[in-house]
Design a protein around this motif. Structure first.
Motif, short mmCIF file in Angstrom:
data_model
loop_
_atom_site.label_atom_id
_atom_site.label_comp_id
_atom_site.label_asym_id
_atom_site.label_seq_id
_atom_site.Cartn_x
_atom_site.Cartn_y
_atom_site.Cartn_z
N UNK A 1 1.16 -1.23 0.09
CA UNK A 1 -0.35 0.06 0.46
C UNK A 1 0.93 1.50 0.05
N UNK A 2 1.26 1.54 -1.02
CA UNK A 2 2.39 2.35 -1.26
C UNK A 2 1.92 4.08 -0.52
N UNK A 3 0.58 4.82 -1.29
CA UNK A 3 -0.49 5.90 -0.68
C UNK A 3 -0.77 6.16 -0.19
N UNK A 4 -1.68 6.71 0.43
CA UNK A 4 -3.27 7.40 1.16
C UNK A 4 -4.77 8.09 0.23
N UNK B 1 7.41 2.98 -11.89
CA UNK B 1 6.99 3.95 -12.01
C UNK B 1 8.00 5.29 -12.21
N UNK B 2 7.28 5.79 -13.57
CA UNK B 2 7.98 7.24 -14.28
C UNK B 2 6.97 7.57 -13.70
N UNK B 3 6.86 8.84 -12.77
CA UNK B 3 6.02 10.03 -12.71
C UNK B 3 6.11 11.24 -13.22
N UNK C 1 -9.33 12.26 -6.58
CA UNK C 1 -8.90 11.90 -5.28
C UNK C 1 -8.77 10.26 -5.56
N UNK C 2 -6.93 9.67 -5.27
CA UNK C 2 -6.71 8.28 -6.27
C UNK C 2 -5.81 8.01 -4.85
N UNK C 3 -4.99 6.77 -5.52
CA UNK C 3 -4.25 5.99 -4.60
C UNK C 3 -3.63 5.37 -5.34
N UNK C 4 -2.74 5.03 -4.69
CA UNK C 4 -2.66 3.57 -5.99
C UNK C 4 -1.31 2.35 -4.78
N UNK C 5 -1.36 0.82 -5.53
CA UNK C 5 -0.68 -0.12 -4.61
C UNK C 5 0.02 -1.23 -5.87
N UNK C 6 0.96 -2.35 -4.90
CA UNK C 6 1.31 -3.30 -5.92
C UNK C 6 1.71 -4.04 -4.99
N UNK D 1 3.23 -4.27 -11.79
CA UNK D 1 1.42 -3.45 -12.88
C UNK D 1 1.24 -3.02 -10.85
N UNK D 2 0.35 -2.06 -11.48
CA UNK D 2 0.14 -0.93 -10.22
C UNK D 2 -1.32 -0.81 -9.88
#
Length: 100
Positions: free
Chosen positions: A16-19, A73-75, A62-67, A36-37
């Motif tokens: 869980x990378x970010x809230x 990744x590149x942002x 509003x979003x969040x990501x996890x893997x 995969x994300x």
């Protein structure tokens, strides 16, 4: 840094990378280098991004990501983009703490 004050950031995500968070004034482009994300967007179906996929999270979303496994990744985002928006968590870094 690009001429228009955009940063290109390389990041690893695992777990869980970010809230849940929002960037009120900035779009954020995600490009999957490997792995995969899971991309979650509030009030929308979540989806899996895979190597080579790209997606722009529009400002105000509003979003969040996890893997589950390590994902590279590149942002591409504005210099002023806060790592977790206005949400503070154990992984939040200020712009001054981020290394480029």
């Amino acid at each position: 840094m690009l001429k228009n004050n955009e940063y290109v950031k390389l990041a690893k995500i695992k777990g869980q990378a970010v809230p849940w968070h929002t960037h009120e004034n900035e779009d954020e482009l995600f490009y999957i280098v490997s792995g995969k994300l899971l991309m979650e967007i509030e009030e929308k179906d979540s989806f899996i991004m895979e190597t080579g996929d790209r997606f722009v999270v529009k400002k105000g979303t509003t979003h969040r990501v996890s893997s589950k496994e390590e994902c590279l990744i590149i942002l591409i985002e504005s210099k002023t983009t806060k790592h977790t928006g206005d949400v503070s968590s154990a992984i939040t870094k200020t712009i001054e703490q981020q290394s480029y």
